[in-house]
Design an enzyme around this catalytic site. Structure first.
Site, PDB file in Angstrom:
ATOM      1  N   HIS A 140      -9.768   1.768   4.641  1.00 47.86           N
ATOM      2  CA  HIS A 140      -8.515   1.935   5.400  1.00 47.86           C
ATOM      3  C   HIS A 140      -8.783   2.910   6.543  1.00 47.86           C
ATOM      4  CE1 HIS A 140      -4.420   2.990   6.437  1.00 47.86           C
ATOM      5  NE2 HIS A 140      -4.027   1.903   5.771  1.00 47.86           N
ATOM      6  N   GLY A 154       2.144   2.526  10.737  1.00 45.85           N
ATOM      7  CA  GLY A 154       3.150   3.572  10.614  1.00 45.85           C
ATOM      8  C   GLY A 154       3.886   3.899  11.905  1.00 45.85           C
ATOM      9  N   GLU A 209      -5.877  -4.298  10.448  1.00 42.64           N
ATOM     10  CA  GLU A 209      -4.828  -3.300  10.643  1.00 42.64           C
ATOM     11  C   GLU A 209      -5.118  -2.506  11.917  1.00 42.64           C
ATOM     12  OE1 GLU A 209      -2.740  -2.384   6.653  1.00 42.64           O
ATOM     13  OE2 GLU A 209      -4.360  -0.962   6.918  1.00 42.64           O
ATOM     14  N   SER A 238       2.929  -1.873  10.309  1.00 39.40           N
ATOM     15  CA  SER A 238       4.366  -1.966  10.586  1.00 39.40           C
ATOM     16  C   SER A 238       4.970  -3.337  10.276  1.00 39.40           C
ATOM     17  CB  SER A 238       4.673  -1.551  12.027  1.00 39.40           C
ATOM     18  OG  SER A 238       4.324  -0.194  12.229  1.00 39.40           O
ATOM     19  N   GLU A 253      -7.134   5.264   7.627  1.00 39.72           N
ATOM     20  CA  GLU A 253      -6.826   6.667   7.295  1.00 39.72           C
ATOM     21  C   GLU A 253      -8.007   7.310   6.580  1.00 39.72           C
ATOM     22  OE1 GLU A 253      -3.061   5.879   5.407  1.00 39.72           O
ATOM     23  OE2 GLU A 253      -2.206   5.418   7.372  1.00 39.72           O
ATOM     24  N   GLY A 276       4.750   1.297   4.656  1.00 40.17           N
ATOM     25  CA  GLY A 276       6.088   1.872   4.506  1.00 40.17           C
ATOM     26  C   GLY A 276       7.103   0.925   3.877  1.00 40.17           C
ATOM     27  N   ASN A 308       0.887  -1.171   0.000  1.00 43.26           N
ATOM     28  CA  ASN A 308       0.000   0.000   0.000  1.00 43.26           C
ATOM     29  C   ASN A 308       0.920   1.215   0.000  1.00 43.26           C
ATOM     30  OD1 ASN A 308      -1.786   2.062   0.465  1.00 43.26           O
ATOM     31  ND2 ASN A 308      -2.317   1.441   2.566  1.00 43.26           N
ATOM     32  N   TRP A 309       1.046   1.809  -1.184  1.00 43.02           N
ATOM     33  CA  TRP A 309       1.992   2.926  -1.301  1.00 43.02           C
ATOM     34  C   TRP A 309       1.492   4.195  -0.611  1.00 43.02           C
ATOM     35  CZ3 TRP A 309       3.929   3.027  -7.113  1.00 43.02           C
ATOM     36  CH2 TRP A 309       4.692   1.878  -7.344  1.00 43.02           C
ATOM     37  N   LYS A 310       0.192   4.229  -0.317  1.00 44.23           N
ATOM     38  CA  LYS A 310      -0.423   5.461   0.223  1.00 44.23           C
ATOM     39  C   LYS A 310      -0.128   6.624  -0.739  1.00 44.23           C
ATOM     40  CE  LYS A 310      -0.242   3.481   4.753  1.00 44.23           C
ATOM     41  NZ  LYS A 310      -0.332   3.681   6.191  1.00 44.23           N
TER      42      LYS A 310
HETATM   43  P1  PGA Z   1       2.516   0.452   7.565  1.00 44.04           P
HETATM   44  O1  PGA Z   1       1.089   0.724   6.886  1.00 44.04           O
HETATM   45  O2  PGA Z   1       3.016  -0.868   7.064  1.00 44.04           O
HETATM   46  O3  PGA Z   1       3.363   1.608   7.114  1.00 44.04           O
HETATM   47  O4  PGA Z   1       2.296   0.440   9.030  1.00 44.04           O
HETATM   48  C1  PGA Z   1       0.180  -0.315   6.667  1.00 44.04           C
HETATM   49  C2  PGA Z   1      -1.091   0.233   6.087  1.00 44.04           C
HETATM   50  O5  PGA Z   1      -1.546   1.281   6.541  1.00 44.04           O
HETATM   51  O6  PGA Z   1      -1.679  -0.379   5.175  1.00 44.04           O
END
Ligand code: PGA
Length: 266
Positions: free
Chosen positions: A96, A174, A168, A212, A98, A234, A9-11
């Site tokens: 997600h 993150g 998640e 993470s 976010e 990440g 997931n590049w965000k």
């Molecule tokens: P992260 O993000 O691996 O940077 O914690 C995971 C995600 O939000 O899909």
């Protein structure tokens, strides 16, 4: 045995130049693990064409991080599942945290997004996860099941078995603080029970862990019985790390084929 699935997931990261190397190395690596582990990346939609060029013919897939809850029409700024599938996208993250937190998305909206994704032949990766306060209060499993049920309630009979669920925990995203393998297994078993309680053929739904995940934690997580792979933020932006994480999924698959998984729910 469910085949492991590792998605990046590049965000909202990268640029056309910076991203160019990632799909190329993924395509090369995917060849060597073809058929063992499913891999792909969910990219910002503007890079779909670039990914289609880089990954066409490879055994890696590509997708998006969100789709509209609507089919078409006056929805300024939104992108439909039909549009992204024209660019070869096969997966779409929906719900997600976010987006839940920053855009106020509700379970009903996320369910509509999942339904629209399925209507265009995309696999929705439905994200669920509790906050740290909910975990501390001992209501994490109940909360995650409520989140999932809100999405399942919108789907037609038979659609629930076509989704992927990504657990998640918000406190792990993150932060560099992944859930332990035992915490992930325990929650995944609860998610599986929540799915199975609805009847149907949900036993084959793949459950990803996200938050993470890194080359050091991936193997322990992926060898848990109900952890069918990862959604990686990440670490998916660094091709060496992402390839190591895919390697961990391949290794866990081999270990699970030979013996029972050793990871146990706490
Ligand atoms: P992260 O993000 O691996 O940077 O914690 C995971 C995600 O939000 O899909």
């Amino acid at each position: 045995m469910r085949r492991k699935l590792v998605w990046g997931n590049w965000k909202m990261n990268g640029s056309a130049a910076a991203n160019a190397a990632l799909p190329g190395s993924l395509a090369m690596h995917a060849k060597s693990i073809a058929g063992r582990v499913d891999v792909g990346v969910c990219v910002p939609a503007v890079y779909l064409e670039q990914d289609r060029r880089e990954l066409a013919g490879a055994t890696a897939a590509w997708g998006v991080q969100d789709v509209s809850a609507h089919e078409c029409g006056a929805y300024t700024g939104e992108i439909s599942e039909h549009m992204v599938s024209e660019f070869g996208a096969t997966y779409a993250i929906v719900g997600h945290s976010e987006r839940r937190i920053n855009h106020g998305e509700t379970g009903a909206t996320i369910g509509e997004k999942a339904r629209q994704a399925l209507s265009a032949g995309l696999v929705p990766v439905v994200c669920v996860g509790e906050s740290e306060a909910q975990r501390d209060a001992g209501i994490a499993e109940e909360y995650v099941c409520v989140q999932l049920t809100a999405v399942l309630n919108v789907l037609a009979p038979g659609q629930a078995e076509q989704i992927v669920v990504a657990y998640e925990p918000v406190w792990a995203i993150g932060t560099g603080r992944s859930a332990t393998a035992a915490q992930a297994q325990s929650m995944h078993a609860a998610i599986r029970a929540c799915l199975l309680a609805r009847g149907g053929r949900q036993a084959n739904v793949r459950l990803l862990y996200g938050g993470s995940v890194n080359p050091g934690s991936a193997y322990e997580l992926f060898r848990c019985e109900d952890v069918d792979g990862g959604l990686v933020g990440g670490a998916s932006l660094k091709s060496a790390d992402f390839i190591q994480i895919i390697g961990a999924a391949t290794g866990a698959t081999g270990a699970m084929e030979q013996a029972h998984p050793t990871c146990e729910a706490s």
